[in-house]
Write a protein that holds these residues in place. Structure first.
Motif, PDB file in Angstrom:
ATOM      1  N   LEU A  44      50.239 -64.541 -36.792  1.00 32.93           N
ATOM      2  CA  LEU A  44      49.985 -63.276 -36.126  1.00 32.93           C
ATOM      3  C   LEU A  44      50.634 -62.623 -37.386  1.00 32.93           C
ATOM      4  O   LEU A  44      51.352 -63.038 -38.650  1.00 32.93           O
ATOM      5  CB  LEU A  44      51.675 -63.384 -35.525  1.00 32.93           C
ATOM      6  N   THR A  45      49.646 -61.273 -37.869  1.00 32.52           N
ATOM      7  CA  THR A  45      49.516 -60.998 -39.442  1.00 32.52           C
ATOM      8  C   THR A  45      49.487 -59.354 -39.147  1.00 32.52           C
ATOM      9  O   THR A  45      50.219 -58.843 -38.314  1.00 32.52           O
ATOM     10  CB  THR A  45      48.068 -61.445 -40.022  1.00 32.52           C
ATOM     11  N   GLY A  46      49.663 -58.576 -40.539  1.00 33.12           N
ATOM     12  CA  GLY A  46      50.263 -57.707 -40.053  1.00 33.12           C
ATOM     13  C   GLY A  46      49.411 -56.551 -40.066  1.00 33.12           C
ATOM     14  O   GLY A  46      49.599 -55.441 -39.885  1.00 33.12           O
ATOM     15  N   GLN A  47      48.122 -57.113 -39.442  1.00 36.37           N
ATOM     16  CA  GLN A  47      47.218 -56.382 -38.657  1.00 36.37           C
ATOM     17  C   GLN A  47      47.937 -56.015 -37.590  1.00 36.37           C
ATOM     18  O   GLN A  47      47.711 -55.043 -36.326  1.00 36.37           O
ATOM     19  CB  GLN A  47      45.933 -57.321 -37.986  1.00 36.37           C
ATOM     20  N   GLY A  48      48.922 -56.789 -37.101  1.00 32.62           N
ATOM     21  CA  GLY A  48      49.534 -57.307 -36.063  1.00 32.62           C
ATOM     22  C   GLY A  48      48.951 -56.787 -33.915  1.00 32.62           C
ATOM     23  O   GLY A  48      48.293 -58.224 -34.225  1.00 32.62           O
ATOM     24  N   VAL A  49      49.198 -56.631 -33.281  1.00 31.61           N
ATOM     25  CA  VAL A  49      48.906 -56.845 -32.197  1.00 31.61           C
ATOM     26  C   VAL A  49      48.233 -56.142 -31.380  1.00 31.61           C
ATOM     27  O   VAL A  49      48.214 -54.158 -31.357  1.00 31.61           O
ATOM     28  CB  VAL A  49      50.079 -57.483 -31.244  1.00 31.61           C
ATOM     29  N   VAL A  50      47.115 -55.490 -30.347  1.00 33.49           N
ATOM     30  CA  VAL A  50      46.597 -54.520 -29.072  1.00 33.49           C
ATOM     31  C   VAL A  50      46.804 -55.499 -28.152  1.00 33.49           C
ATOM     32  O   VAL A  50      46.967 -56.279 -27.547  1.00 33.49           O
ATOM     33  CB  VAL A  50      45.275 -54.642 -30.284  1.00 33.49           C
ATOM     34  N   LEU A  64      53.457 -64.256 -28.741  1.00 31.89           N
ATOM     35  CA  LEU A  64      53.393 -63.657 -29.735  1.00 31.89           C
ATOM     36  C   LEU A  64      54.025 -64.510 -30.888  1.00 31.89           C
ATOM     37  O   LEU A  64      53.740 -65.385 -32.197  1.00 31.89           O
ATOM     38  CB  LEU A  64      54.052 -61.968 -30.838  1.00 31.89           C
ATOM     39  N   LEU A  65      55.277 -65.025 -30.333  1.00 34.16           N
ATOM     40  CA  LEU A  65      56.482 -66.118 -31.336  1.00 34.16           C
ATOM     41  C   LEU A  65      55.273 -67.276 -31.313  1.00 34.16           C
ATOM     42  O   LEU A  65      55.410 -67.943 -32.181  1.00 34.16           O
ATOM     43  CB  LEU A  65      56.871 -66.680 -30.327  1.00 34.16           C
ATOM     44  N   SER A  66      54.811 -67.566 -30.213  1.00 31.40           N
ATOM     45  CA  SER A  66      53.567 -68.713 -30.176  1.00 31.40           C
ATOM     46  C   SER A  66      52.827 -68.976 -31.620  1.00 31.40           C
ATOM     47  O   SER A  66      52.185 -69.401 -32.561  1.00 31.40           O
ATOM     48  CB  SER A  66      52.841 -69.288 -28.972  1.00 31.40           C
ATOM     49  N   ALA A  67      51.686 -67.231 -31.674  1.00 31.13           N
ATOM     50  CA  ALA A  67      51.116 -67.205 -32.146  1.00 31.13           C
ATOM     51  C   ALA A  67      51.258 -67.404 -33.242  1.00 31.13           C
ATOM     52  O   ALA A  67      50.842 -67.660 -34.825  1.00 31.13           O
ATOM     53  CB  ALA A  67      50.362 -65.597 -32.284  1.00 31.13           C
ATOM     54  N   LYS A  68      52.500 -66.875 -34.024  1.00 28.73           N
ATOM     55  CA  LYS A  68      54.157 -66.641 -35.732  1.00 28.73           C
ATOM     56  C   LYS A  68      53.171 -68.359 -36.016  1.00 28.73           C
ATOM     57  O   LYS A  68      53.637 -68.448 -37.139  1.00 28.73           O
ATOM     58  CB  LYS A  68      55.179 -66.302 -34.884  1.00 28.73           C
ATOM     59  N   GLU A  69      54.042 -69.152 -35.011  1.00 26.08           N
ATOM     60  CA  GLU A  69      53.805 -70.277 -35.911  1.00 26.08           C
ATOM     61  C   GLU A  69      53.016 -71.013 -36.049  1.00 26.08           C
ATOM     62  O   GLU A  69      52.618 -72.125 -36.423  1.00 26.08           O
ATOM     63  CB  GLU A  69      54.812 -71.275 -34.078  1.00 26.08           C
ATOM     64  N   VAL A 112      55.794 -55.842 -36.806  1.00 24.64           N
ATOM     65  CA  VAL A 112      54.168 -56.201 -36.235  1.00 24.64           C
ATOM     66  C   VAL A 112      54.035 -54.850 -36.197  1.00 24.64           C
ATOM     67  O   VAL A 112      54.798 -54.682 -35.142  1.00 24.64           O
ATOM     68  CB  VAL A 112      53.613 -57.473 -36.226  1.00 24.64           C
ATOM     69  N   PRO A 113      52.390 -54.207 -36.690  1.00 24.78           N
ATOM     70  CA  PRO A 113      52.409 -53.096 -35.267  1.00 24.78           C
ATOM     71  C   PRO A 113      51.788 -53.112 -34.310  1.00 24.78           C
ATOM     72  O   PRO A 113      50.852 -53.922 -34.201  1.00 24.78           O
ATOM     73  CB  PRO A 113      51.233 -52.318 -36.504  1.00 24.78           C
ATOM     74  N   ALA A 114      51.383 -52.061 -33.682  1.00 21.98           N
ATOM     75  CA  ALA A 114      51.078 -52.231 -32.241  1.00 21.98           C
ATOM     76  C   ALA A 114      50.387 -50.907 -31.460  1.00 21.98           C
ATOM     77  O   ALA A 114      50.864 -49.981 -31.971  1.00 21.98           O
ATOM     78  CB  ALA A 114      52.006 -53.093 -30.987  1.00 21.98           C
ATOM     79  N   ARG A 115      48.974 -51.455 -31.462  1.00 22.60           N
ATOM     80  CA  ARG A 115      48.208 -50.487 -31.053  1.00 22.60           C
ATOM     81  C   ARG A 115      47.903 -50.552 -29.206  1.00 22.60           C
ATOM     82  O   ARG A 115      47.634 -51.715 -29.026  1.00 22.60           O
ATOM     83  CB  ARG A 115      46.789 -50.698 -31.555  1.00 22.60           C
ATOM     84  N   ILE A 116      48.277 -49.456 -28.920  1.00 23.83           N
ATOM     85  CA  ILE A 116      48.225 -49.617 -26.968  1.00 23.83           C
ATOM     86  C   ILE A 116      47.928 -49.127 -26.413  1.00 23.83           C
ATOM     87  O   ILE A 116      47.683 -48.005 -26.067  1.00 23.83           O
ATOM     88  CB  ILE A 116      49.379 -49.454 -26.374  1.00 23.83           C
ATOM     89  N   PHE A 117      46.363 -49.520 -25.698  1.00 22.53           N
ATOM     90  CA  PHE A 117      45.139 -48.992 -24.781  1.00 22.53           C
ATOM     91  C   PHE A 117      45.570 -48.728 -23.206  1.00 22.53           C
ATOM     92  O   PHE A 117      46.515 -49.570 -22.489  1.00 22.53           O
ATOM     93  CB  PHE A 117      43.712 -49.301 -24.757  1.00 22.53           C
ATOM     94  N   VAL A 118      45.844 -47.505 -23.030  1.00 24.26           N
ATOM     95  CA  VAL A 118      46.673 -47.725 -21.361  1.00 24.26           C
ATOM     96  C   VAL A 118      45.050 -47.007 -20.679  1.00 24.26           C
ATOM     97  O   VAL A 118      45.056 -46.082 -21.708  1.00 24.26           O
ATOM     98  CB  VAL A 118      47.856 -46.605 -20.978  1.00 24.26           C
TER      99      VAL A 118
END
Length: 306
Positions: free
Chosen positions: A62-68, A53-58, A88-94
């Motif tokens: 890393l946008t308001g769409q967050g992470v999956v 995430l931090l690498s992507a932010k640099e 940022v928001p997170a959507r997690i599939f398990v």
């Protein structure tokens, strides 16, 4: 696509202050436990998630769409935790059979939890589709360079915290942890993979000489249940001559119970496999060989401890 020690060192700088420097427990003159179960959200996974995430932010990715993310539990917890910390928001599939404690913890981290399929691979397929549709950042559980480099920071800590060691025992599922550790210290210590007999993903890959799909199951499948070894892990284990040893279900249970009764460490089954290799004799150290076992996860139901 490769990961270098320089990548691991950059990851250590990037995630400093975001993750815990976990302690070691000297069990005997020749055995040390690296207590990565004391990491944020109960496993080593935040190291890789924060580095991703931090690498992507640099890079402005890393946008308001967050992470999956897709996960048997621990990688999702790490992605959700890192996303929350970075706002940022997170959507997690398990999978639908993911352990209830992990699913409940995901929700306390404000993640949108989607349960789909019976294995990690099915959850990942759904996550990849959601990521493509939404434009969110995909955080892979084990096979992204930033994730592998982040996990490798454990190896750098071992080099700094221990005067000498010969061998490191590492649990393997998809291989992100062993890829990172082997990259960080593979030329300085022997790195040995430990897998459940019912989820021998790396062992079958080494036997075939190429990445193959493996049927997985057993007590540790929620955390070590990847059907195919990651590409980065395959390259790292070949480059560092990593061997795999297998432990059976009884050995995993016995190791998990001993870690609790002897050291008051409540660990999940997948985190007990490195210790199980020693307890069962699946890995037999030479006289005087100094061994480190990575104890990598604590997201378990304590009522199931023997």
């Amino acid at each position: 696509m490769t990961v270098t020690r320089d990548d691991v060192q950059r990851a250590a700088t990037r995630i400093a202050g975001r993750v815990r420097r976990t302690p070691v427990l000297q069990v005997s003159p020749t055995l040390t436990l690296k207590l990565e179960l004391l990491q944020h959200v109960g496993s080593f996974k935040p190291r890789g998630a924060f580095n991703r995430l931090l690498s992507a932010k640099e890079q402005g990715l890393l946008t308001g769409q967050g992470v999956v993310a897709a996960s048997g539990g621990n990688a999702g917890l790490a992605a959700a935790y890192a996303a929350r910390e970075l706002g940022v928001p997170a959507r997690i599939f398990v999978p639908v059979n993911a352990p209830a404690p992990k699913v409940a913890r995901l929700r306390t981290l404000e993640a949108d939890v989607v349960q789909v399929g019976n294995e990690y691979a099915e959850a990942y397929e759904a996550a990849a589709v959601a990521c493509e549709e939404s434009g969110a950042l995909l955080v892979h559980a084990f096979d992204q360079p930033e994730v592998v480099a982040g996990q490798g920071t454990i190896g750098l800590e071992l080099l700094e915290d221990l005067d000498n060691f010969d061998t490191v025992l590492v649990a393997v599922g998809g291989g992100g942890l062993i890829a990172g550790i082997a990259t960080a210290i593979g030329d300085r210590a022997r790195v040995v993979a430990v897998e459940p007999e019912l989820a021998p993903t790396l062992a079958r890959t080494l036997a075939a000489g190429e990445r193959v799909d493996v049927q997985v199951g057993g007590l540790a499948a929620d955390s070590l249940g990847a059907r195919r070894l990651g590409e980065l892990a395959f390259e790292a284990v070949k480059a560092n001559s990593v061997q795999s040893v297998l432990v059976d279900e009884d050995a995993i249970v016995a190791a998990r119970n001993e870690l609790w009764h002897e050291y008051h460490l409540a660990v999940e089954h997948g985190a007990a496999v490195s210790y199980a290799a020693l307890l069962s004799g699946a890995y037999q150290p030479a006289d005087g060989e100094r061994v480190v076992a990575i104890i990598c996860g604590a997201n378990t139901d304590p009522s199931t401890l023997g």
